[in-house]
Design a protein around this motif. Structure first.
Motif, short mmCIF file in Angstrom:
data_model
loop_
_atom_site.label_atom_id
_atom_site.label_comp_id
_atom_site.label_asym_id
_atom_site.label_seq_id
_atom_site.Cartn_x
_atom_site.Cartn_y
_atom_site.Cartn_z
N TYR A 71 19.19 15.87 31.28
CA TYR A 71 18.30 15.72 32.56
C TYR A 71 17.26 14.96 32.30
O TYR A 71 16.49 14.05 33.07
CB TYR A 71 17.74 17.10 33.15
CG TYR A 71 19.43 18.09 33.46
CD1 TYR A 71 20.32 17.38 34.03
CD2 TYR A 71 19.12 19.29 33.55
CE1 TYR A 71 21.28 18.20 34.33
CE2 TYR A 71 20.06 20.23 33.71
CZ TYR A 71 21.19 19.61 34.21
OH TYR A 71 22.32 20.42 34.76
N TYR A 126 17.70 23.19 42.33
CA TYR A 126 18.74 24.29 42.45
C TYR A 126 18.41 25.72 41.52
O TYR A 126 18.58 26.69 42.02
CB TYR A 126 20.25 24.12 42.20
CG TYR A 126 20.53 23.33 40.85
CD1 TYR A 126 20.58 22.06 40.62
CD2 TYR A 126 20.87 23.91 39.69
CE1 TYR A 126 20.66 21.38 39.63
CE2 TYR A 126 21.04 23.37 38.64
CZ TYR A 126 20.89 22.10 38.35
OH TYR A 126 21.36 21.58 37.23
N TYR A 127 17.76 25.42 40.36
CA TYR A 127 17.37 26.23 39.48
C TYR A 127 16.18 27.11 40.13
O TYR A 127 16.38 28.60 40.20
CB TYR A 127 16.81 25.74 38.09
CG TYR A 127 17.82 25.29 37.36
CD1 TYR A 127 19.11 26.24 36.95
CD2 TYR A 127 18.05 24.18 36.62
CE1 TYR A 127 20.21 26.00 35.99
CE2 TYR A 127 18.98 23.66 36.05
CZ TYR A 127 19.85 24.51 35.61
OH TYR A 127 21.02 24.01 34.80
N TYR A 185 30.30 27.07 37.25
CA TYR A 185 29.80 27.94 38.46
C TYR A 185 30.76 28.51 39.28
O TYR A 185 32.03 28.18 39.35
CB TYR A 185 28.98 26.93 39.31
CG TYR A 185 27.94 26.16 38.67
CD1 TYR A 185 26.80 26.74 38.24
CD2 TYR A 185 28.01 24.63 38.89
CE1 TYR A 185 25.97 25.96 37.60
CE2 TYR A 185 27.15 23.87 38.05
CZ TYR A 185 26.08 24.53 37.70
OH TYR A 185 24.89 23.73 37.04
N ARG A 213 21.38 16.58 42.81
CA ARG A 213 20.11 17.52 42.54
C ARG A 213 18.76 16.72 42.20
O ARG A 213 18.78 15.63 41.53
CB ARG A 213 20.63 18.23 41.31
CG ARG A 213 21.21 17.44 40.13
CD ARG A 213 22.76 17.70 40.12
NE ARG A 213 23.38 18.97 40.07
CZ ARG A 213 23.79 19.56 39.07
NH1 ARG A 213 23.33 19.12 37.78
NH2 ARG A 213 24.33 20.66 38.85
FE FE2 Z 1 22.06 22.43 35.38
#
Ligand code: FE2
Length: 344
Positions: A168, A224-225, A37, A127
């Motif tokens: 995830y 966050y996506y 990022y 997250r």
């Molecule tokens: Fe990610």
């Protein structure tokens, strides 16, 4: 000038040339990172500006970086490992690739559920894994309120998920194993598979795009996506994200599943002090603000007033209080369960 005096002058010259001040200019910290990022670059640049310590970054997938640290052994140039999931950090710890950093100042800046109990790794951002759905596609069907709901037959042919190879979902299933027990977690995974609208594929962002194009109605994505897509320069991404509603699952019971991006110091680090300084900087007010504002992640600091775009809409969000390190301990079981129920 006699010879003895000349010798003395030369000696002093060499002592000055080799003094610690010279060494300080060359301070570095070598980072192996799975993160990719712009926010991280801003943080590293500011760290260098404030401390004079240069940050060298090697980027690759977490498994690849762990393999590399392992095969490099004592010769590894890596000081710091950064991953996007506690599961990988926990694995690095189990494999003896990290060392503990017992630093109370760092610990105090991180919610205890977001760091290793033995101080081998530390969360730098958190997250939440949310459920997203299209009200239009669901029609009269009642939206899900919990992860467990996704296995309900009312969602037959409506679900979309990414592959079980993704960490995830492995960590989400690990959390269900810990919360519900192995049998219930397996039943859940089986139920999800039987509700799928299409075989698992794509990343988190893709699930939202697939919903917008009508392939399915419900999916699971990191918060966050959604925020990144809503703020994207790309019209299609913005349009897709605006079509889904968000669910923060399990608010009436244990809370929403949350994971971290985190960091650990490599066992054979040659720049341990610099590595420790970098970790301290990553959890500083400055870095936490950048991670929230630029990347839409959430702060790991319980005192932080900065809230991510998504979380600020849910100030009272209830979070599952399991330590994120426990997902790593159940990772193998989660992978085996996915395999057993045919979650590709
Ligand atoms: Fe990610």
């Amino acid at each position: 000038m006699n010879l003895e005096k000349l010798f003395y002058i030369i000696l002093v010259f060499f002592m000055v040339a080799c003094s610690p001040e010279k060494k300080e200019e060359e301070k570095v910290v070598n980072v192996y990172s799975h993160r990719h990022y712009e926010a991280d670059k801003i943080i590293f640049d500011e760290f260098t500006r404030q401390t004079g310590i240069k940050v060298n970054v090697v980027k690759a997938g977490a498994d690849e970086l762990i393999m590399r640290i392992k095969s490099e052994g004592k010769k590894s140039p890596a000081d710091v490992l950064i991953t996007v999931d506690s599961g990988r950090l926990e694995r690095a710890k189990q494999e003896g690739l990290l060392q503990p950093i017992n630093n109370q100042i760092i610990q105090d800046k991180i919610n205890p559920i977001y760091r290793d109990k033995d101080n081998y790794w530390f969360g730098i951002s958190s997250r939440a894994r949310l459920i997203v759905y299209s009200p239009e596609q669901l029609g009269d069907i009642e939206p899900p309120l919990t992860y467990e709901d996704l296995a309900h037959e009312r969602f037959k042919g409506k679900l979309l998920v990414r592959s079980s190879e993704n960490i995830y979902n492995q960590s989400l299933l690990a959390s269900l194993i810990l919360n519900l027990g192995e049998d219930e977690a397996e039943k859940w995974a089986k139920g999800v598979v039987s509700n799928l609208a299409a075989p698992p594929k794509g990343g988190d962002r893709d699930q939202i795009k697939y919903i917008a194009s009508g392939i399915g109605a419900v999916s699971i994505v990191n918060d966050y996506y959604v925020a990144q897509m809503l703020n994207s320069d790309n019209d299609t991404e913005r349009e897709a994200a605006s079509q889904v509603e968000l669910v923060f699952p399990n608010q009436a019971d244990r809370g929403t599943h949350v994971n971290i991006s985190g960091v650990g110091v490599v066992k054979y680090s040659k720049n341990r002090n610099e590595a420790e300084q970098l970790i301290d900087f990553l959890v500083s007010e400055f870095s936490q603000r950048i991670l929230v504002e630029q990347n839409y992640e959430s702060s790991v600091n319980p005192e932080s007033k900065t809230k991510s775009l998504i979380l600020s809409q849910y100030p009272e969000l209830k979070i599952d209080q399991l330590n994120v390190g426990d997902f790593g301990a159940k990772n193998r079981d989660a992978v085996m369960t996915f395999d057993k129920v045919g979650w590709k």
